[in-house]
Design an enzyme around this catalytic site. Structure first.
Site, PDB file in Angstrom:
ATOM      1  N   LYS A 122     -95.694 -23.236 -10.177  1.00 32.89           N
ATOM      2  CA  LYS A 122     -95.576 -21.995  -9.416  1.00 32.89           C
ATOM      3  C   LYS A 122     -94.652 -20.962 -10.062  1.00 32.89           C
ATOM      4  CE  LYS A 122     -96.668 -23.974  -4.884  1.00 32.89           C
ATOM      5  NZ  LYS A 122     -96.219 -24.115  -3.475  1.00 32.89           N
ATOM      6  N   GLY A 139     -86.084 -26.002  -3.293  1.00 30.35           N
ATOM      7  CA  GLY A 139     -87.053 -25.666  -4.331  1.00 30.35           C
ATOM      8  C   GLY A 139     -87.857 -24.422  -4.020  1.00 30.35           C
TER       9      GLY A 139
END
Length: 264
Positions: free
Chosen positions: A63, A124
């Site tokens: 990502k 995260g």
């Protein structure tokens, strides 16, 4: 048209089930697969794409890596500092993030009350997107509970970029969250009895995992408390991806039914 979800590990992903159900309901003869792409492998994968590819869903660990490999980055992907969606449009590769609006939609589907403060377990990329979602829902204070402040620093900085200028705190995972909504992004294996007990007074629990289900935290929610599940998040973010890929309204009910059937 071809689409896929990329990540590592990837075999467990429900994304193919959801997207294929959406294509079938919409009468689209599209393909959607799961492809294992490890960290550092996204660039070579993108270089090898042929004509006919339209969209890519990204999961961990790709990502954040994606932001350096695209031609355009949406405002919300830049805000989160991560992209879970890539759209190929006439040679232009665009990065977006549907985790953020998907999380907002998932909470609002289950809970219509005020969100003045929020807590996120973990630090995260998912903590960043759900922390920003809490701000979109109205939270003026967001606390990230992580094993170490250093681990949550990047996520905390992302939440601080929200236009509402929230008060963002970093606390230990061992501290009890004081919030209207607590979001868990930690593994089920980390949800021991002490962690579950610390969250017992929070009225809304948002568990981003959908497998295994229920997690210890999700199983503890009862009475007047509200539970938002990982499948809720997955379906809403996938529906937004569907619309970005196809330009058509997503058949949300069909996608949810397929996800529930697969988990059952």
């Amino acid at each position: 048209m071809r689409c896929a979800v990329l990540g590592d590990p990837i075999a467990h992903s429900l994304s193919p089930v959801l997207h294929r159900a959406g294509y079938a309901a919409a009468g689209l003869d599209w393909e959607y697969d799961a492809v294992r792409v490890p960290a550092g492998g996204l660039g070579p994968f993108l270089d090898g794409l042929t004509t006919g590819w339209r969209g890519l869903s990204l999961t961990m660990p790709l990502k954040r890596e994606a932001l350096t490999l695209t031609d355009e980055v949406s405002g919300r992907a830049a805000l989160v500092g991560a992209a879970n969606t890539l759209v190929l449009d006439e040679g232009v590769l665009r990065a977006d993030n549907t985790d953020l609006p998907g999380a907002v939609a998932a909470v609002r589907e289950r809970y219509d009350g005020q969100v003045r403060s929020g807590a996120v377990l973990g630090g995260g990329a998912t903590a960043a997107s759900t922390g920003l979602a809490l701000c979109d829902l109205g939270a003026h204070r967001v606390t990230l509970h992580a094993r170490s402040p250093e681990r949550a620093a990047e996520a905390a900085e992302a939440v601080r970029r929200h236009p509402s200028s929230p008060d963002v705190l970093v606390a230990s995972l061992d501290e009890a969250p004081q919030a209207d909504v607590v979001v868990s992004t930690v593994p089920a294996s980390a949800q021991d009895a002490a962690l579950v007990a610390r969250c017992a007074e929070v009225p809304v629990v948002f568990e981003v995992l959908y497998d295994p289900w229920p997690t210890p935290l999700a199983a503890s929610v009862g009475g007047d408390r509200v539970l938002v599940g990982g499948l809720d998040l997955l379906v809403h973010q996938a529906a937004l991806q569907f619309e970005l890929f196809t330009g058509a309204e997503a058949p949300l009910a069909a996608m949810r039914d397929a996800g529930e059937a697969a988990l059952a």
